[in-house]
Design a protein around this motif. Structure first.
Motif, mmCIF file in Angstrom:
data_model
loop_
_atom_site.group_PDB
_atom_site.id
_atom_site.type_symbol
_atom_site.label_atom_id
_atom_site.label_comp_id
_atom_site.label_asym_id
_atom_site.label_seq_id
_atom_site.Cartn_x
_atom_site.Cartn_y
_atom_site.Cartn_z
ATOM 1 N N ARG A 55 0.812 -1.205 0.000
ATOM 2 C CA ARG A 55 0.000 0.000 0.000
ATOM 3 C C ARG A 55 0.855 1.269 0.000
ATOM 4 O O ARG A 55 0.385 2.341 -0.403
ATOM 5 N N GLU A 56 2.112 1.183 0.437
ATOM 6 C CA GLU A 56 2.980 2.368 0.393
ATOM 7 C C GLU A 56 3.531 2.636 -0.996
ATOM 8 O O GLU A 56 4.060 3.722 -1.257
ATOM 9 N N PHE A 57 3.441 1.662 -1.916
ATOM 10 C CA PHE A 57 4.013 1.798 -3.246
ATOM 11 C C PHE A 57 3.053 2.517 -4.185
ATOM 12 O O PHE A 57 1.830 2.413 -4.054
ATOM 13 N N SER A 58 3.660 3.188 -5.184
ATOM 14 C CA SER A 58 2.888 3.683 -6.314
ATOM 15 C C SER A 58 2.593 2.519 -7.250
ATOM 16 O O SER A 58 3.101 1.401 -7.066
ATOM 17 N N SER A 59 1.779 2.777 -8.260
ATOM 18 C CA SER A 59 1.411 1.692 -9.183
ATOM 19 C C SER A 59 2.632 1.148 -9.913
ATOM 20 O O SER A 59 2.797 -0.070 -10.055
ATOM 21 N N LEU A 60 3.533 2.048 -10.381
ATOM 22 C CA LEU A 60 4.727 1.586 -11.088
ATOM 23 C C LEU A 60 5.650 0.829 -10.141
ATOM 24 O O LEU A 60 6.238 -0.184 -10.516
ATOM 25 N N TYR B 200 10.509 4.601 3.707
ATOM 26 C CA TYR B 200 10.181 3.175 3.721
ATOM 27 C C TYR B 200 9.957 2.645 2.303
ATOM 28 O O TYR B 200 10.501 1.595 1.918
ATOM 29 N N ALA B 201 9.162 3.332 1.513
ATOM 30 C CA ALA B 201 8.839 2.841 0.169
ATOM 31 C C ALA B 201 10.086 2.765 -0.702
ATOM 32 O O ALA B 201 10.315 1.765 -1.402
ATOM 33 N N GLN B 202 10.914 3.788 -0.643
ATOM 34 C CA GLN B 202 12.109 3.805 -1.483
ATOM 35 C C GLN B 202 13.108 2.734 -1.066
ATOM 36 O O GLN B 202 13.697 2.048 -1.913
ATOM 37 N N ASN B 203 13.308 2.571 0.237
ATOM 38 C CA ASN B 203 14.268 1.561 0.701
ATOM 39 C C ASN B 203 13.769 0.139 0.462
ATOM 40 O O ASN B 203 14.556 -0.751 0.142
ATOM 41 N N LEU B 204 12.460 -0.084 0.607
ATOM 42 C CA LEU B 204 11.915 -1.403 0.302
ATOM 43 C C LEU B 204 12.072 -1.716 -1.180
ATOM 44 O O LEU B 204 12.403 -2.851 -1.562
ATOM 45 N N LEU B 205 11.854 -0.707 -2.030
ATOM 46 C CA LEU B 205 12.043 -0.920 -3.466
ATOM 47 C C LEU B 205 13.505 -1.204 -3.780
ATOM 48 O O LEU B 205 13.812 -2.047 -4.628
ATOM 49 N N ALA C 105 9.854 7.807 -7.944
ATOM 50 C CA ALA C 105 8.525 8.065 -7.375
ATOM 51 C C ALA C 105 7.973 6.766 -6.801
ATOM 52 O O ALA C 105 7.034 6.178 -7.352
ATOM 53 N N PRO C 106 8.551 6.269 -5.695
ATOM 54 C CA PRO C 106 8.116 4.969 -5.173
ATOM 55 C C PRO C 106 6.829 5.032 -4.362
ATOM 56 O O PRO C 106 6.106 4.033 -4.263
ATOM 57 N N GLY C 107 6.542 6.185 -3.765
ATOM 58 C CA GLY C 107 5.393 6.287 -2.882
ATOM 59 C C GLY C 107 4.123 6.700 -3.594
ATOM 60 O O GLY C 107 4.145 7.187 -4.736
#
Length: 668
Positions: free
Chosen positions: A49-54, A91-96, A132-134
């Motif tokens: 849920r923290e991620f963007s669609s891409l 969080y979103a960027q590091n998880l990606l 743009a991870p979030g």
């Protein structure tokens, strides 16, 4: 709900579209992948849920490569990674990053991976998603009709792929690739660049197996890097005195070979060895016919083992980019061997250092091909040359050497924020240069990350590069400040010099005032102080007191810097017409001549004082003339009044007496 279903179908279409690319190709891996897909199809796909669609699309693809699910990757990230990368803002960027690095660790083990356009598209999508991870991040910027990647994403993920960039040169690589696209990297340029790197690596592999290297006494594992002077390229000229010999130049990662053209074939090659323990000099050189120094298109190579320098010319109709390219790649390999000798690298470490240099040369060649010219600063795309030019480059080299040692002791450990290690540069070369695609990797390698990277942080090499770049910015700022104060015109520069010499001028005026007794009280006080210092033998304290006063004045100026920022106020000289300028120039030349004359007179006076001595009255030789005779007179001091001389073998006594400035002689 509809948007979720649409997103799910988008993921499935993305995965089906790229089904030609997968981590491995053996049957066991394909069966395991099918089982993983079948087992996950019965339950709904997990979206972060923290991620963007891409970012969700990219994470799903990474999970598929790792034969896992996005949910499992997220659980591993939450359970094993420390708290710092899991802060909500990052969080979103590091998880990606975690998903991408692990997927690249497996994907880059597939031989010939750069030739797969789907892999190139996947890595480009990783960079786009990283920007743009979030969910609330801004949309991705477009250049024209294409989505484009920014510098930060390329710098972060590009070095994770050996063929894309090196951590030391990644900033310069991005600047060159985006010089005409508004500082954003388009996929067309990125795809063409990676395809060219793949083509060059295969060409190096094929040339290393060619028959013309059979006459060379190659070291085991020696790799051919570049070849010049073949049928498709103009010959290289070697200059030896007034003689010139055309031939073929071969560059390997250990030496430079030149083969003169003989009758029907090439003669025995001449070798310039980089690996011998001696000092190497490689610099540009001027050449011309019959030894004349006219054309700046040559390279001079000299070392202690080769007392006679080797001069190679690269003929070119316009410019000298061909020479500059060869100069850069030769110096890169020379500096790589200097690093090997400095840190006593052996075996795998030595191969790794040379492989970094070879990969840098391949990237430089690929860049030159896609922009159809050598970059303005081509040496900035080569790792060891960049370390040589950057301030603090020695710290970068030390960090690189430390990674060699750390790789030996590394385990499967990206998880506790320890550096993550994948294949070395040497293994990457073997993978990239393989002519056919095989899937010999192992699924167990999925836990080993790629590159020397830290999730959410910089590794030692990146920190050293960042520190060095900050120092470079300060150096460039200082140089621009120096360039900014340069002005044209003799009169303007004289006015600036007078303003800068103003403190010294005031000091000289003060000394002249004391000397002229314009103010008797000051002059008397100065003389009394000097006399007291001489009488009390305080002259030895004069210099220390002057230095203390100077330090105190510096401190006073430093404390009062708020009121005086050091601005220099110069009155602009009056504008003169051409006739006035000529007259001013003539007057300046006259003043210069007068000053030179005064300087010469002063020097002559000093010289006369140094070489002066009292007159000698003991014995002298006089030349006397008598009617009809000429002889030499040896006389005693004048105080005695008389002396004896020999004139034509006869002894004659004469009397000498002074008559003003003359000496009167009379015979006794």
């Amino acid at each position: 709900m509809r948007s979720l279903l649409r997103g799910t179908s988008l993921v499935e279409r993305f995965l089906m579209k790229d089904s030609s690319f997968s981590a491995m190709q053996d049957e066991e891996v394909e069966d395991a992948e099918d089982e993983a897909v079948e087992g996950s199809s019965s339950r709904p796909r997990k979206w972060v849920r923290e991620f963007s669609s891409l970012a969700n699309v990219v994470a799903a693809r990474c999970a598929r490569i790792l034969l896992s699910s996005v949910e499992e990757l997220q659980h591993q990230f939450d359970d094993h990674v420390s708290e710092s990368p899991r802060v909500p803002s990052k969080y979103a960027q590091n998880l990606l990053e975690y998903c991408c690095f692990r997927a690249l660790g497996v994907s880059t083990r597939v031989t010939d991976y750069l030739s797969d356009k789907n892999f190139r598209r996947l890595t480009f999508e990783m960079m786009l998603a990283w920007e743009a991870p979030g969910v609330a991040d801004k949309p991705i910027i477009r250049v024209g009709s294409e989505r484009a990647v920014g510098k930060q994403a390329f710098v972060r993920l590009g070095p994770a792929i050996a063929g894309v960039a090196d951590p030391v040169t990644v900033h310069s690589q991005f600047d060159v690739l985006t010089a005409t696209t508004e500082g954003r990297l388009q996929f067309t340029v990125y795809d063409k660049y990676l395809a060219e790197v793949d083509k060059i690596m295969k060409s190096m592999k094929n040339q290393s197996l060619s028959s013309h290297l059979s006459k060379f006494q190659l070291v085991k594992g020696e790799t051919l890097v570049e070849l010049e002077g073949t049928v498709t390229t103009p010959p290289v000229l070697q200059h030896a005195g007034v003689s010139t010999w055309p031939g073929r130049l071969t560059l390997t990662d250990h030496a430079l070979y030149f083969e003169p053209i003989g009758v029907g074939s090439y003669d025995n090659p001449k070798k310039f060895d980089f690996s011998d323990d001696s000092r190497h000099l490689v610099r540009p050189e001027l050449t011309g016919p019959w030894g004349a120094r006219l054309f700046d298109k040559a390279i001079l190579c000299k070392s202690c083992t080769n007392p006679e320098p080797l001069i190679f010319e690269f003929p070119e109709f316009t410019g000298h980019s061909r020479r500059d390219y060869w100069l850069a790649i030769i110096r890169e390999l020379v500096h790589a061997h200097q690093l090997i000798r400095k840190y006593w690298l052996e075996d795998e470490d030595k191969i790794e250092a040379l492989s970094r240099a070879v990969l840098g040369i391949a990237r430089l060649r690929a860049t030159r091909e896609i922009i159809h010219n050598l970059p303005l600063k081509g040496e900035s795309l080569l790792t060891f040359l960049t370390c040589e030019d950057l301030p603090g480059g020695d710290l970068i080299l030390e960090a690189i050497v430390r990674t060699f040692d750390s790789r030996k002791n590394s385990a499967n450990g990206m998880l506790q924020r320890s550096p993550s290690y994948a294949r070395s540069a040497a293994a990457a070369i073997n993978t990239l240069s393989s002519p056919t695609s095989t899937r010999k990797g192992s699924v167990q390698d999925a836990g080993i990350p790629v590159g020397e990277f830290l999730i959410g942080d910089l590794n030692p090499i990146q920190k050293a590069v960042l520190q060095s770049r900050n120092c470079s910015k300060r150096v460039e700022l200082a140089q621009s400040t120096i360039a900014g104060v340069k002005v044209d015109g003799i009169d303007t520069n004289l006015a600036i010099m007078k303003e800068l010499m103003l403190p010294l001028t005031h000091a000289l005026e003060l000394i002249k005032g004391l000397q002229s007794w314009n103010e008797p009280l000051k002059t008397t006080t100065f003389l009394l102080i000097c006399s007291y210092a001489v009488l009390k033998n305080y002259l030895g304290y004069v210099i220390p007191v002057c230095l203390l006063c100077f330090a105190g004045s510096l401190l006073w100026f430093r404390l009062g810097q708020g009121s005086n920022e050091g601005d220099l106020n110069v009155l602009a000289p009056p504008t003169l017409n051409a006739v006035e300028q000529l007259m001013t120039l003539q007057q300046a030349l006259t003043d210069l001549e007068n000053n030179l004359q005064l300087g010469n007179i002063s020097l002559l006076k000093v010289r006369a004082i140094l070489f002066s001595r009292p007159p000698q009255k003991e014995r002298s030789i006089l030349s006397i003339c008598t009617p009809g005779t000429i002889g030499l007179l040896e006389w005693m001091p004048l105080e005695q009044g008389t002396c004896c001389c020999m004139v034509e073998s006869h002894e004659v006594w004469i009397t000498l007496r002074e008559d003003g400035d003359k000496i009167q002689c009379s015979q006794v």
